[in-house]
Design a protein around this motif. Structure first.
Motif, mmCIF file in Angstrom:
data_model
loop_
_atom_site.group_PDB
_atom_site.id
_atom_site.type_symbol
_atom_site.label_atom_id
_atom_site.label_comp_id
_atom_site.label_asym_id
_atom_site.label_seq_id
_atom_site.Cartn_x
_atom_site.Cartn_y
_atom_site.Cartn_z
ATOM 1 N N SER A 171 0.814 -1.219 0.000
ATOM 2 C CA SER A 171 0.000 0.000 0.000
ATOM 3 C C SER A 171 0.847 1.269 0.000
ATOM 4 C CB SER A 171 -0.915 0.009 1.226
ATOM 5 O OG SER A 171 -0.130 0.117 2.414
ATOM 6 N N ASP A 172 0.211 2.387 -0.384
ATOM 7 C CA ASP A 172 0.843 3.701 -0.292
ATOM 8 C C ASP A 172 0.672 4.289 1.110
ATOM 9 O OD1 ASP A 172 1.487 3.830 -3.128
ATOM 10 O OD2 ASP A 172 -0.644 4.129 -3.470
ATOM 11 N N LEU A 173 -0.408 3.908 1.762
ATOM 12 C CA LEU A 173 -0.739 4.457 3.083
ATOM 13 C C LEU A 173 -1.493 3.405 3.881
ATOM 14 C CD1 LEU A 173 -1.155 6.850 5.138
ATOM 15 C CD2 LEU A 173 -3.236 7.392 3.846
ATOM 16 N N ILE A 174 -1.197 3.336 5.178
ATOM 17 C CA ILE A 174 -1.941 2.444 6.072
ATOM 18 C C ILE A 174 -2.656 3.288 7.123
ATOM 19 C CG2 ILE A 174 -1.773 0.669 7.868
ATOM 20 C CD1 ILE A 174 0.567 -0.529 6.375
ATOM 21 N N ILE A 175 -3.934 2.996 7.314
ATOM 22 C CA ILE A 175 -4.678 3.577 8.426
ATOM 23 C C ILE A 175 -4.782 2.477 9.485
ATOM 24 C CG2 ILE A 175 -6.839 4.606 9.199
ATOM 25 C CD1 ILE A 175 -7.305 5.428 6.275
ATOM 26 N N ALA A 176 -4.034 2.623 10.559
ATOM 27 C CA ALA A 176 -4.026 1.620 11.630
ATOM 28 C C ALA A 176 -5.061 2.009 12.680
ATOM 29 C CB ALA A 176 -2.635 1.524 12.250
ATOM 30 N N MET A 177 -6.071 1.172 12.840
ATOM 31 C CA MET A 177 -7.168 1.494 13.748
ATOM 32 C C MET A 177 -7.065 0.683 15.035
ATOM 33 S SD MET A 177 -10.511 2.237 11.444
ATOM 34 C CE MET A 177 -11.193 3.126 12.848
ATOM 35 N N PHE A 178 -7.321 1.379 16.164
ATOM 36 C CA PHE A 178 -7.284 0.734 17.479
ATOM 37 C C PHE A 178 -8.535 1.113 18.266
ATOM 38 C CE2 PHE A 178 -2.934 1.394 16.068
ATOM 39 C CZ PHE A 178 -2.357 0.156 16.279
ATOM 40 N N ILE A 201 -1.193 6.444 9.343
ATOM 41 C CA ILE A 201 -1.917 7.294 10.286
ATOM 42 C C ILE A 201 -2.578 6.365 11.296
ATOM 43 C CG2 ILE A 201 -3.835 8.916 10.608
ATOM 44 C CD1 ILE A 201 -3.379 9.861 7.736
ATOM 45 N N ILE A 202 -2.479 6.695 12.577
ATOM 46 C CA ILE A 202 -3.125 5.903 13.622
ATOM 47 C C ILE A 202 -4.450 6.560 14.001
ATOM 48 C CG2 ILE A 202 -3.011 5.200 16.048
ATOM 49 C CD1 ILE A 202 -0.025 4.784 15.690
ATOM 50 N N ILE A 203 -5.506 5.757 14.030
ATOM 51 C CA ILE A 203 -6.811 6.243 14.476
ATOM 52 C C ILE A 203 -7.214 5.487 15.736
ATOM 53 C CG2 ILE A 203 -9.282 6.268 13.978
ATOM 54 C CD1 ILE A 203 -8.719 7.001 11.155
ATOM 55 N N LEU A 204 -7.476 6.229 16.809
ATOM 56 C CA LEU A 204 -8.021 5.656 18.035
ATOM 57 C C LEU A 204 -9.525 5.878 18.001
ATOM 58 C CD1 LEU A 204 -5.441 6.835 20.734
ATOM 59 C CD2 LEU A 204 -5.394 4.794 19.301
ATOM 60 N N ASN A 205 -10.275 4.818 17.794
ATOM 61 C CA ASN A 205 -11.728 4.899 17.654
ATOM 62 C C ASN A 205 -12.418 4.617 18.995
ATOM 63 O OD1 ASN A 205 -14.230 5.108 16.367
ATOM 64 N ND2 ASN A 205 -14.277 2.921 15.882
ATOM 65 N N VAL A 227 -1.558 10.670 15.341
ATOM 66 C CA VAL A 227 -2.672 9.973 15.980
ATOM 67 C C VAL A 227 -3.931 10.835 15.923
ATOM 68 C CG1 VAL A 227 -3.514 8.919 18.105
ATOM 69 C CG2 VAL A 227 -1.078 8.777 17.529
ATOM 70 N N ILE A 228 -5.021 10.230 15.451
ATOM 71 C CA ILE A 228 -6.322 10.895 15.379
ATOM 72 C C ILE A 228 -7.282 10.161 16.306
ATOM 73 C CG2 ILE A 228 -8.218 11.627 13.872
ATOM 74 C CD1 ILE A 228 -5.586 12.902 13.129
ATOM 75 N N LYS A 229 -8.013 10.903 17.119
ATOM 76 C CA LYS A 229 -9.004 10.300 18.011
ATOM 77 C C LYS A 229 -10.407 10.657 17.528
ATOM 78 C CE LYS A 229 -6.089 10.247 22.171
ATOM 79 N NZ LYS A 229 -6.020 10.582 23.612
ATOM 80 N N ASP A 237 -16.332 13.041 13.470
ATOM 81 C CA ASP A 237 -15.667 14.220 12.918
ATOM 82 C C ASP A 237 -14.331 13.784 12.318
ATOM 83 O OD1 ASP A 237 -14.594 16.644 12.265
ATOM 84 O OD2 ASP A 237 -14.407 17.386 14.324
ATOM 85 N N LEU A 238 -14.263 13.755 10.995
ATOM 86 C CA LEU A 238 -13.049 13.305 10.309
ATOM 87 C C LEU A 238 -12.182 14.464 9.813
ATOM 88 C CD1 LEU A 238 -14.381 10.299 8.177
ATOM 89 C CD2 LEU A 238 -13.160 10.234 10.343
ATOM 90 N N SER A 239 -12.446 15.676 10.312
ATOM 91 C CA SER A 239 -11.681 16.837 9.845
ATOM 92 C C SER A 239 -10.191 16.677 10.133
ATOM 93 C CB SER A 239 -12.211 18.120 10.489
ATOM 94 O OG SER A 239 -12.143 18.041 11.913
ATOM 95 N N GLY A 240 -9.863 16.114 11.306
ATOM 96 C CA GLY A 240 -8.458 15.898 11.643
ATOM 97 C C GLY A 240 -7.813 14.877 10.725
ATOM 98 N N PHE A 241 -8.593 13.865 10.358
ATOM 99 C CA PHE A 241 -8.096 12.832 9.444
ATOM 100 C C PHE A 241 -7.822 13.422 8.066
ATOM 101 C CE2 PHE A 241 -9.331 9.548 6.261
ATOM 102 C CZ PHE A 241 -8.237 8.715 6.424
#
Length: 252
Positions: A171-178, A201-205, A227-229, A237-241
């Motif tokens: 991949s070109d980019l990985i979104i790692a979700m936790f 990019i790490i996303i804390l959901n 890290v995006i929460k 709200d995905l504005s930070g993403f």
């Protein structure tokens, strides 16, 4: 003069080089020009070595250095434009990676604006990759939902997990979700190790739930990834993403 009558013979290997017919227009012309310059200077050097009495190489080294620098820049521009062309045609391959129920499928659905992937509380719902093209600020992304990373219960799920890892590597980019409401597990650690040398990019959901991952926040921050929460359920709200995507790929 004897110098003017000296013939420059092209090296046989270079003479056989051809520009592929499949290349069209300006790109083919640029490659052809670069090829001709390489052939000329290679032939000049060989001829000068064979006939040093009639061909002077005084100051040629400096001239050649300039030619090589120019050709290097031209080749780099071609490579960059080719990569941009691939991205515009195929999209930025973005793989969503995480354990089961981290919110991968929910994120894909939100990004695509439709129920593209099945979302349930049952772990292992996603067995194969699911792809969706989404354009963000004029740039196409190919988001890929993957099977949750865990110890598989059966052969089918095991195949799906291995496929997830393979797609993520390419991949070109990985979104790692936790899952922000749970402590890090062995599988989470595996994902953090996996993205160490990748653009990610790490996303804390699930930040609407009681936060438990905070106890191991140092492990998250040590990854060096942004890290995006978020809470895909209560406050999506995905504005930070989107801001992170802009920073990574200079979309604006």
């Amino acid at each position: 003069s004897e110098k003017e009558e000296t013939q420059i013979n092209v090296a046989p290997g270079l003479n056989m080089m051809k520009v592929p017919d499949g290349l069209k227009g300006n790109v083919k012309e640029k490659i052809s020009n670069i090829r001709q310059k390489i052939i000329y200077h290679t032939a000049f050097i060989e001829t000068a070595l064979d006939d040093p009495e009639h061909i002077s190489v005084d100051g040629y080294g400096q001239q050649l250095e300039g030619v090589v620098e120019t050709l290097s820049e031209e080749l780099k521009d071609l490579i960059d434009s080719s990569e941009n062309g691939r991205i515009m045609k195929e999209g930025i391959q973005t793989v969503i990676l995480g354990k089961p129920n981290a919110g991968k499928s929910s994120l894909l659905n939100v990004l695509s604006g439709r129920e593209r992937a099945i979302v349930t509380d049952i772990e292992g719902t996603t067995r194969d990759t699911i792809e969706e093209f989404v354009t963000i600020d004029g740039i196409p992304f190919k988001f890929v939902d993957t099977a949750g990373i865990r110890k598989a219960d059966n052969k089918v799920e095991e195949i799906g997990i291995e496929k997830s890892k393979k797609v993520a590597k390419e991949s070109d980019l990985i979104i790692a979700m936790f899952d922000n409401s749970k402590k890090l597990t062995k599988e989470d650690e595996e994902i953090l190790d996996f993205i160490k040398d990748k653009t990610a990019i790490i996303i804390l959901n699930k930040i609407d739930l009681k936060e438990k991952i905070l106890e191991q926040e140092e492990r998250i921050t040590k990854s060096g990834k942004d890290v995006i929460k978020i809470s895909l359920l209560s406050n999506c709200d995905l504005s930070g993403f989107y801001k992170e995507l802009n920073m990574l790929f200079e979309l604006n």
